[in-house]
Design an enzyme around this catalytic site. Sequence first.
Site, mmCIF file in Angstrom:
data_model
loop_
_atom_site.group_PDB
_atom_site.id
_atom_site.type_symbol
_atom_site.label_atom_id
_atom_site.label_comp_id
_atom_site.label_asym_id
_atom_site.label_seq_id
_atom_site.Cartn_x
_atom_site.Cartn_y
_atom_site.Cartn_z
ATOM 1 C CG ASP A 65 -1.406 2.306 -9.677
ATOM 2 O OD1 ASP A 65 -0.995 2.946 -10.655
ATOM 3 O OD2 ASP A 65 -2.408 1.571 -9.708
ATOM 4 C CE1 TYR A 67 -2.042 4.433 -0.405
ATOM 5 C CE2 TYR A 67 -2.079 6.822 -0.199
ATOM 6 C CZ TYR A 67 -1.547 5.597 0.155
ATOM 7 O OH TYR A 67 -0.523 5.540 1.062
ATOM 8 C CG PHE A 78 4.036 5.829 0.135
ATOM 9 C CD1 PHE A 78 3.598 4.531 0.340
ATOM 10 C CD2 PHE A 78 5.176 6.029 -0.630
ATOM 11 C CE1 PHE A 78 4.279 3.454 -0.211
ATOM 12 C CE2 PHE A 78 5.867 4.961 -1.186
ATOM 13 C CZ PHE A 78 5.417 3.670 -0.975
ATOM 14 C CG HIS A 187 6.064 -1.681 -0.695
ATOM 15 N ND1 HIS A 187 4.908 -1.390 -0.008
ATOM 16 C CD2 HIS A 187 6.103 -0.831 -1.755
ATOM 17 C CE1 HIS A 187 4.262 -0.404 -0.634
ATOM 18 N NE2 HIS A 187 4.970 -0.051 -1.696
#
Length: 222
Positions: A65, A67, A78, A187
Site C-alpha cells: 500500500d 504511505y 517504500f 518484511h
Amino acid sequence: MQVEIHPSWKKVLQSEFESPYFQSLISFIKDEYNKTLCFPPGSLIFNAFDKCPFDKVKVVILGQDPYHGLGQANGLCFSVPAGITFPPSLQNIFKEIKRDLNYPIPKSGNLQHWASQGVFLLNATLTVRAHQAGSHQKKGWETFTDRVIQYLSQEKEGIVFLLWGGFARQKVKFINSQKHMVITSGHPSPLSANRGFWFGNKHFSQCNDYLKGRGVTQIQWG
C-alpha cells in the site's frame, strides 16, 4: 487527473487499461480524489511505471500500500520524497544495505535513483485515502498489479523478484522461477525485522551477484 506513464508500459498494458474492471477502478479513483485527500498525488499514481520503463526492468520490489501520511507517498514503494523522515520499514532497508554492502545510510529516502537503474518499485495497491491504510484495497488495483507481474514474468527473463513479507510472497505464483530469480524474506517493518526475519538476508548482494552472473549491470544500492 493527469497521470504520467512511460510509453513502453502503455503498449504492454493496453488491454488492461481497456478492460471493464480497470475502467470501473479508474472511475472509483477519480471520485475518491475529487471528494477526499488521497495519496500519492494524481500525477504520481503511475510513477513506478514512468520512472522504470518495461524494457529496462531488472529487479522488482513489491510493496502493499502507499504511505498514507501527508507528503510521504511518491508512487514508488517504500520510497519517500527528499526531506521526509524515513518510515520504519525504509530505515530498516537502509540498515540492511549498510550491513550487506557497507553503503552509508543516505540522506534522502527518495528511491528514484533505484528506479532509473531498472528497479521496479511496485505497490500492489497504487492509491490510498489519507490516514486510512488499505482504504483502496480490493477495488481492482490488485487485479491490475497481479497482471503486471505476470506480464513481466512471461515477456522477460532474468528479473530478480525481491518478495518481502507474507503478502509479497503470495505473488510467487505469478512468477516463472525457471526464468527469474525469486528471493524471499520477512518484511522490513520493525515487527518482522526485530524478530529476526529481515536483517542479514543479504538480498541486495544476492541480487547483484545474480545480475553480474548474467552479464547485467549491477544495481548501485547506495
